[in-house]
Design an enzyme around this catalytic site. Sequence first.
Site, PDB file in Angstrom:
ATOM      1  N   TRP A  72      34.487  34.605  41.465  1.00  0.00           N
ATOM      2  CA  TRP A  72      35.446  33.552  41.116  1.00  0.00           C
ATOM      3  C   TRP A  72      36.389  34.020  39.996  1.00  0.00           C
ATOM      4  O   TRP A  72      35.946  34.550  38.994  1.00  0.00           O
ATOM      5  CB  TRP A  72      34.673  32.315  40.650  1.00  0.00           C
ATOM      6  CG  TRP A  72      35.569  31.147  40.368  1.00  0.00           C
ATOM      7  CD1 TRP A  72      35.935  30.190  41.253  1.00  0.00           C
ATOM      8  CD2 TRP A  72      36.204  30.839  39.129  1.00  0.00           C
ATOM      9  NE1 TRP A  72      36.782  29.296  40.637  1.00  0.00           N
ATOM     10  CE2 TRP A  72      36.958  29.670  39.336  1.00  0.00           C
ATOM     11  CE3 TRP A  72      36.235  31.430  37.873  1.00  0.00           C
ATOM     12  CZ2 TRP A  72      37.715  29.062  38.332  1.00  0.00           C
ATOM     13  CZ3 TRP A  72      36.989  30.837  36.868  1.00  0.00           C
ATOM     14  CH2 TRP A  72      37.709  29.661  37.109  1.00  0.00           C
TER      15      TRP A  72
ATOM     16  N   GLN B  75      40.283  27.537  47.801  1.00  0.00           N
ATOM     17  CA  GLN B  75      40.230  28.263  46.532  1.00  0.00           C
ATOM     18  C   GLN B  75      39.960  29.731  46.848  1.00  0.00           C
ATOM     19  O   GLN B  75      38.950  30.062  47.485  1.00  0.00           O
ATOM     20  CB  GLN B  75      39.115  27.687  45.645  1.00  0.00           C
ATOM     21  CG  GLN B  75      39.399  26.278  45.157  1.00  0.00           C
ATOM     22  CD  GLN B  75      40.482  26.289  44.100  1.00  0.00           C
ATOM     23  OE1 GLN B  75      40.242  26.634  42.957  1.00  0.00           O
ATOM     24  NE2 GLN B  75      41.700  25.902  44.483  1.00  0.00           N
TER      25      GLN B  75
ATOM     26  N   ASP C 251      36.129  25.934  47.212  1.00  0.00           N
ATOM     27  CA  ASP C 251      36.458  24.669  47.879  1.00  0.00           C
ATOM     28  C   ASP C 251      37.537  24.761  48.964  1.00  0.00           C
ATOM     29  O   ASP C 251      38.580  25.380  48.743  1.00  0.00           O
ATOM     30  CB  ASP C 251      37.000  23.663  46.850  1.00  0.00           C
ATOM     31  CG  ASP C 251      36.224  23.653  45.565  1.00  0.00           C
ATOM     32  OD1 ASP C 251      35.195  24.319  45.476  1.00  0.00           O
ATOM     33  OD2 ASP C 251      36.676  22.968  44.626  1.00  0.00           O
TER      34      ASP C 251
ATOM     35  N   TRP D  59      36.979  36.240  47.075  1.00  0.00           N
ATOM     36  CA  TRP D  59      36.085  35.086  46.875  1.00  0.00           C
ATOM     37  C   TRP D  59      36.749  33.832  47.406  1.00  0.00           C
ATOM     38  O   TRP D  59      37.955  33.649  47.235  1.00  0.00           O
ATOM     39  CB  TRP D  59      35.837  34.941  45.372  1.00  0.00           C
ATOM     40  CG  TRP D  59      35.389  33.589  44.928  1.00  0.00           C
ATOM     41  CD1 TRP D  59      36.173  32.496  44.691  1.00  0.00           C
ATOM     42  CD2 TRP D  59      34.045  33.174  44.652  1.00  0.00           C
ATOM     43  NE1 TRP D  59      35.403  31.438  44.284  1.00  0.00           N
ATOM     44  CE2 TRP D  59      34.097  31.834  44.251  1.00  0.00           C
ATOM     45  CE3 TRP D  59      32.802  33.825  44.707  1.00  0.00           C
ATOM     46  CZ2 TRP D  59      32.961  31.109  43.900  1.00  0.00           C
ATOM     47  CZ3 TRP D  59      31.672  33.095  44.348  1.00  0.00           C
ATOM     48  CH2 TRP D  59      31.758  31.762  43.957  1.00  0.00           C
TER      49      TRP D  59
HETATM   50  C1  FRU Z   1      34.585  22.850  42.448  1.00  0.00           C
HETATM   51  C2  FRU Z   1      35.622  23.318  41.436  1.00  0.00           C
HETATM   52  C3  FRU Z   1      36.765  22.326  41.328  1.00  0.00           C
HETATM   53  C4  FRU Z   1      37.881  23.170  40.834  1.00  0.00           C
HETATM   54  C5  FRU Z   1      37.641  24.454  41.567  1.00  0.00           C
HETATM   55  C6  FRU Z   1      38.065  25.685  40.825  1.00  0.00           C
HETATM   56  O1  FRU Z   1      33.914  23.898  43.056  1.00  0.00           O
HETATM   57  O2  FRU Z   1      35.015  23.509  40.174  1.00  0.00           O
HETATM   58  O3  FRU Z   1      36.471  21.230  40.507  1.00  0.00           O
HETATM   59  O4  FRU Z   1      39.133  22.640  41.118  1.00  0.00           O
HETATM   60  O5  FRU Z   1      36.258  24.521  41.834  1.00  0.00           O
HETATM   61  O6  FRU Z   1      37.959  26.809  41.630  1.00  0.00           O
END
Ligand code: FRU
Length: 562
Positions: A166, A158, A142, A139
């Site tokens: 996620w 991410q 950001d 996955w």
């Molecule tokens: C935005 C978010 C950020 C956080 C990240 C976690 O999509 O919620 O605020 O750091 O994703 O994956």
Amino acid sequence: SPSTRNCRPAMKTQTKMTLILCSLLPLCASGVQAENIALKITKRYLNFPVSHGQERGRMTFETEGEPALSVAIRLAPEEADYWVFRDVSALEGKTVRIAYDGDPRGLGKIYQSDRIAGQDSLYREKNRPQFHFTTRRGWINDPNGLVFHDGEYHLFYQHNPYEREWQNMHWGHAVSKDLVHWEELPDALFPDGLGTMYSGSAVIDCANTAGFSRDGTPALVAVYTAAGPERQVQCVAYSLDNGRTFTKYAGNPVIDSRDKWNSKDTRDPKVFWYAPAGHWVLVLNERDGHSIYTSPDLKRWTYESHVTGFWECPELFELPVDGDPGNTKWVMYGASGTYMLGSFDGRVFRPESGKHRYTSGSIYAAQTYTNIPAADGRRIQIGWGRISHPGMPFKGMMTMPTELTLRTTKDGVRLVSTPVAELDRLFRPLGEWRELTAEEAGRRLEEFGTADRLRIRTTIELSHATDASLTLSGQPLVAYDMNHNTLNGRFYSPQDPTSMRLTADIYIDRTSVEVFIDGGLYSYSMERRPEAGNDRGFRFRGKRIRVCDLEVFSVESIWQPE
Ligand code: FRU
């Protein structure tokens, strides 16, 4: 689906050969009933079978002299939906003990190889986007740490390497020399005792203000959120080898503001150098808006101010208006991209106008590059495309890199977004036609109806119609309603409000569509839905509309399969 099942390794016997110690004894040190195996690392990758029919279990990796790593994974006891991997080249020669508190039958299926399971079809999988960055497995959300350095654009992001949903946030890492072709590198930041690795940014510490550099090589410094169960704290890690490996700063966390805000939501630091005052600026989303902190050295941070009205993923940058360096404004936005324009003195952002919207749809949490050479001077942005790729062992993608500018419009100064010029090399003209009826234009596009990727640029003029659209398999790519002034559901009014014309630049990939209207004054993105309606192919609609201009381009794949 068959395409993911192909990801199964051909040689199951490999498993047994690479297990040097297989105790399969309950490990009760943590109080959790966990089975474990030990592997001496001789190959580049550990491959893991994943089944979404399983609950997540906790897997812990312990290697002498290395920080322990704990992740959640749905290890498949039998048939795998797909395989994921961990790059263990840095652990070569060492023994890794892997404990798992879920169904232990999957443990014996973990195997080492110099190839990832499914390598043969990598980047050629049926629903792999062909000109958008996606991760090999898992996955992504950001973009993080967008920084240009030594001829490379870094794209951290991410990443959950262990599943296409996620979880387990790591910072994934890819590099590009041209913003078009990307090479995915091993993950850069791993969960630790402070938490998982949430979003953040990266800078080059040219003056060595933090003292991380030892031999004059400037440090690439990542500033990120460590998200623990109770607190989200801000941390620093540095790299002296162009982002290939990171050392976490021993003084972490550098900001812990949970108690000040009485909120766990303090995250996503965006850092930049503010030259007029000679200090670092950090913009942090805290509870209900963006706070400004300053620092001389990236380690000691002083709280300065707060602007309410934003959520997650802050950005703050200066842009010339209409290209005039003597007339600039600062842009502040949050994860949705709705922005304010204002002034900034190094400590306080003062909003002057907003909020405005320049983009909508699948894009979220977009970030811009730091350290772009002054001679280039562009403000380059990449966003997370919230796009699924049916049947694939990965989810999410990055939107096309765009250049952001400020332009004076009929409504005042506004942000404009256009794909970066580097992307032009991907497109080859296939045809251009002028002055067509809707039926004629539809016929010109007939042969492209099944293309897996395409770019279409078109100018449509309404005359007897209040609305006009271009659909692909029934899905509206452009649906303009002049009566309500809506474009794909949101308010839009052209620069000349009496104009009946609209220009759309449409980028169609296997699983997504990005559309830039009237030179980037507004843009939107969406999942491509080939099964949206009964129609096949492209269709223009609208009572006696004119298609003033229609151009079609092929799109080259950005992936060079091995
Ligand atoms: C935005 C978010 C950020 C956080 C990240 C976690 O999509 O919620 O605020 O750091 O994703 O994956």
